[in-house]
Design a protein around this motif. Structure first.
Motif, PDB file in Angstrom:
ATOM      1  N   LYS A 118      43.985  38.618  32.891  1.00 29.66           N
ATOM      2  CA  LYS A 118      45.258  38.864  33.570  1.00 29.66           C
ATOM      3  C   LYS A 118      45.040  38.777  35.074  1.00 29.66           C
ATOM      4  N   PHE A 119      45.980  38.167  35.779  1.00 27.60           N
ATOM      5  CA  PHE A 119      45.840  38.034  37.224  1.00 27.60           C
ATOM      6  C   PHE A 119      47.206  37.980  37.889  1.00 27.60           C
ATOM      7  N   LYS A 120      47.199  38.116  39.178  1.00 22.99           N
ATOM      8  CA  LYS A 120      48.404  37.946  39.985  1.00 22.99           C
ATOM      9  C   LYS A 120      48.061  36.986  41.110  1.00 22.99           C
ATOM     10  N   THR A 121      48.857  35.941  41.251  1.00 20.95           N
ATOM     11  CA  THR A 121      48.589  34.960  42.295  1.00 20.95           C
ATOM     12  C   THR A 121      48.992  35.513  43.653  1.00 20.95           C
ATOM     13  N   GLY A 122      48.096  35.383  44.616  1.00 17.53           N
ATOM     14  CA  GLY A 122      48.372  35.866  45.967  1.00 17.53           C
ATOM     15  C   GLY A 122      47.068  36.106  46.695  1.00 17.53           C
ATOM     16  N   ARG A 123      47.164  36.801  47.821  1.00 20.28           N
ATOM     17  CA  ARG A 123      45.947  37.033  48.612  1.00 20.28           C
ATOM     18  C   ARG A 123      45.985  38.411  49.277  1.00 20.28           C
ATOM     19  N   THR A 124      44.797  38.944  49.489  1.00 23.59           N
ATOM     20  CA  THR A 124      44.665  40.185  50.245  1.00 23.59           C
ATOM     21  C   THR A 124      45.080  39.912  51.694  1.00 23.59           C
ATOM     22  N   ARG A 125      45.871  40.807  52.269  1.00 23.81           N
ATOM     23  CA  ARG A 125      46.491  40.522  53.581  1.00 23.81           C
ATOM     24  C   ARG A 125      45.485  40.300  54.691  1.00 23.81           C
ATOM     25  N   LYS A 126      44.387  41.018  54.653  1.00 20.91           N
ATOM     26  CA  LYS A 126      43.304  40.790  55.618  1.00 20.91           C
ATOM     27  C   LYS A 126      42.019  40.597  54.821  1.00 20.91           C
ATOM     28  N   GLN A 127      41.469  39.401  54.883  1.00 25.44           N
ATOM     29  CA  GLN A 127      40.234  39.170  54.148  1.00 25.44           C
ATOM     30  C   GLN A 127      39.073  39.936  54.802  1.00 25.44           C
TER      31      GLN A 127
END
Length: 496
Positions: free
Chosen positions: A312-321
Motif C-alpha cells: 500500500k502506498f500514497k503518491t506524493g513527496r515529503t515537503r522537505k527532503q
C-alpha cells in the motif's frame, strides 16, 4: 552552535540505505564516519527491479565490476519499456533509452518524421531507433562506437534484494559500520530540535551529526519524529496499491520491461536471470484487492513462485527532503509509482545531491533550501512525465480511464502538451531526467500528434526526405544484425 559533521548515521538498509552508505563512504572516505543501523525483523519493500541508465554512474563511482554485479544480482539488460494497451487496447509502443534518428542543428529528428507523416509516407518513428530494433530481435551487445548516434544506451533489471546485499558487502569492505537493532526512540536536541541520538531496543545508543532516513514508507525520522509533512499527489496519480509476485523465468529473456495497461491500472513484467518479476499497480477506488490479485495471477506468462505480496502506498513527496539534520532518501522522501523505473534513480539523485551540498563545517540554511528546491523540482518533473501516460489516452472502456482523461493536470505539464501539439516543440527543463526523445516517444505513442513542425524540416524535397529516412532506418538496424542474442550475451559476459 553549528558543528562539523563528523559522523553520518544511515537509518535502514535495503537498496536505499546501502546505496547511501556506499556512496557517502566512497566519496567522503575517512572525512566522516558512516554507521548504518537496521533491523532484520523489519522487512523491505523490495520491488525496485528495473532501472534507468544513470545507475551505471553509481556503479562506476563505486568501482563495481559490471560482470560481477550482474552475476551477483541476477541482472539482465534493459533497453526500453514496452507500453501495451495504453493509448487503446491492442496497441503498443516503446519508450527506449536511445533517441530515434539524428537531429539537425536547432531541429530535432521528430520534426522530419512529422512532416513525412503528414505527407503520407509509410514511416514509423521507432524504425529509426537502434534500441527498438534490438528489443524486437531480443539482442544486445556493448558496442564501442565513436558516433553517439549508434550508442546502445542501457540499464538493468535485477533482484533488488540481491542488489541491497551486494551494496552492503561493498560498503562494509570500505569501512561502513553496520549495527543490528530495532530503533525504539529517536532523541532530539532540546536546543535546536535536531536528532541527537537513537535508542535501540534492549539497550544501546547511536549518536550522530547527520542522519539519513532510509526507513521506507514509515519515515521514522523525517515524518514520525520531525513531522515534516507530506504533499499528497493522489488526485493526479490515484493508483495506491500494488500486488507483486515472482514467477518462473522465460526460456528467452527479453531486453525490456513490459508495462501492460488494464482497466484500472497496469501490470509490470520484468525478466531476470533466475525468475520474472510481476506486479499490478492499481487504484483501490476501482479494484478490490481480491480483484487485483485475480487479474495479476490470471495474466502471468509463467508459473507463480510464491504468494502475492500486497503493498500500500500514497503518491506524493515529503515537503522537505532535508529537514534540520535529517535527509530523507528513498521511500521516506516520497513515492512515485514504478511506471518509468525511477525509484532507485531517486535514491541515487538524493545521495549525489547531498554529496554536492555536504555540510562539512555544519548545516547551513542556504544549503538546505537549495537542496530542497532541487529535490522538489526533480520529483515534480518525474511526476508530470508519469501523469502524461494516463492523461493522454484514447481509452474509454472503463471509468478509470475516463476519469484520467478529465484530470486537471499541473500547469507545467499542460503547457508542455499544448506546445508539442501546436508545433512539435519540446522544452527541456533543468533537473528533468527525461530528455526530448523520451517525451516525444511517449507523446506520440499515446496518440498526441503535432499539428505543425519546425520549418527546417522543409529544407528537403519530398524525395530527399524519403531517402534520408530510408537510409537512417538501414543505418540504425545494421549494428543489430551483428549482435548476439540477449541470453547469449549474458552467458558470455557473466560467465556460465
Amino acid at each position: 552552535m553549528n558543528k562539523n559533521i563528523k559522523k553520518v548515521v544511515v537509518v535502514g538498509g535495503g537498496t536505499s540505505g546501502w546505496m547511501s552508505a556506499a556512496l557517502l563512504k566512497k566519496v567522503l572516505g575517512n572525512v566522516v564516519d558512516i554507521e548504518l543501523v537496521e533491523s532484520d525483523s523489519i522487512g523491505i519493500v523490495g520491488v525496485g527491479e528495473a532501472t534507468i541508465p544513470p545507475i551505471q554512474h553509481v556503479n562506476e563511482v563505486l568501482g563495481i565490476n559490471e560482470a560481477e554485479f550482474m552475476r551477483e544480482t541476477k541482472a539482465t539488460i534493459k533497453l526500453a519499456i514496452k507500453f501495451e494497451n495504453w493509448r487503446v487496447k491492442g496497441e503498443d509502443y516503446f519508450h527506449t533509452f536511445s533517441a530515434p534518428g539524428k537531429s539537425l542543428a536547432f531541429c530535432h529528428f521528430h520534426h522530419l518524421w512529422v512532416r513525412a507523416n503528414q505527407l503520407g509516407m509509410d514511416n514509423d518513428l521507432w524504425q529509426h531507433d537502434i534500441n527498438y530494433h534490438a528489443c524486437l530481435e531480443g539482442k544486445f551487445a556493448k558496442l564501442q562506437v565513436k558516433d553517439p548516434l549508434f550508442e546502445v544506451k542501457y540499464a538493468y533489471h535485477f533482484d533488488s534484494g540481491l542488489y541491497g546485499q551486494y551494496l552492503r558487502k561493498i560498503s562494509e569492505k570500505m569501512g561502513v559500520k553496520r549495527t543490528e537493532g530495532f530503533i525504539e526512540e529517536v532523541n532530539l536536541n532540546p536546543a535546536n530540535g535536531h536528532v541527537q541520538s537513537l535508542s535501540l531496543k534492549g539497550g544501546g545508543t547511536i549518536e550522530g551529526d547527520l542522519f539519513i532516513d532510509c526507513s521506507g514508507f514509515r519515515g521514522l525520522l523525517i515524518n514520525q519524529k520531525l513531522g515534516t509533512g507530506f504533499d499528497d499527489w493522489s488526485h493526479w496519480l490515484p493508483c495506491d496499491r500494488a500486488i507483486a509476485v515472482p514467477s518462473e523465468r522465460h526460456e528467452k529473456t527479453a531486453p525490456y520491461t513490459r508495462s501492460i495497461a488494464h482497466e484500472a491500472g497496469w501490470q509490470w513484467r520484468i525478466p531476470l536471470q533466475h525468475r520474472n518479476g510481476n506486479g499490478l499497480v492499481y487504484s483501490s477506488r476501482y479494484y478490490s484487492d481480491d480483484e487485483a490479485q485475480h487479474i495479476l495471477l490470471n495474466n502471468l506468462d509463467t508459473k507463480a513462485l510464491g504468494e502475492p505480496k500486497l503493498i500500500k502506498f500514497k503518491t506524493g513527496r515529503t515537503r522537505k527532503q532535508w529537514n534540520k539534520n535529517v535527509v530523507a532518501v528513498g521511500l521516506s522522501s516520497g513515492f512515485l509509482e514504478p511506471l518509468e523505473s525511477t525509484s532507485i534513480y531517486l535514491v541515487q539523485a538524493a545521495v549525489v545531491r547531498l554529496l554536492k551540498f555536504f555540510p562539512h563545517a555544519g548545516i547551513d540554511d542556504t544549503q538546505v533550501a537549495e537542496y530542497n528546491r532541487q529535490s522538489k523540482l526533480e520529483y515534480e518533473l518525474i511526476r508530470d512525465f508519469i501523469i502524461l501516460h494516463y492523461y493522454v489516452t484514447d481509452r474509454d472502456d472503463s471509468q478509470f480511464w475516463r476519469d484520467m482523461q478529465n484530470l486537471e493536470v499541473p500547469k507545467r505539464l499542460q503547457d508542455k502538451i499544448d506546445l508539442f501539439k501546436a508545433n512539435g516543440t519540446i522544452t527541456h527543463e533543468d533537473l528533468d531526467i527525461f530528455w526530448e526523445a523520451s517525451w516525444v516517444q511517449v507523446m506520440l505513442g499515446q496518440g498526441l500528434k503535432p499539428n505543425d513542425y519546425h520549418p527546417l524540416a522543409n529544407q528537403f524535397s519530398q524525395d530527399k526526405l524519403q531517402e534520408i529516412l530510408s537510409n537512417m532506418k538501414k543505418a540504425k538496424y545494421a549494428p543489430v544484425a551483428q549482435m548476439p542474442e540477449h541470453d547469449q550475451f549474458i552467458k558470455m559476459f557473466c560467465g556460465g
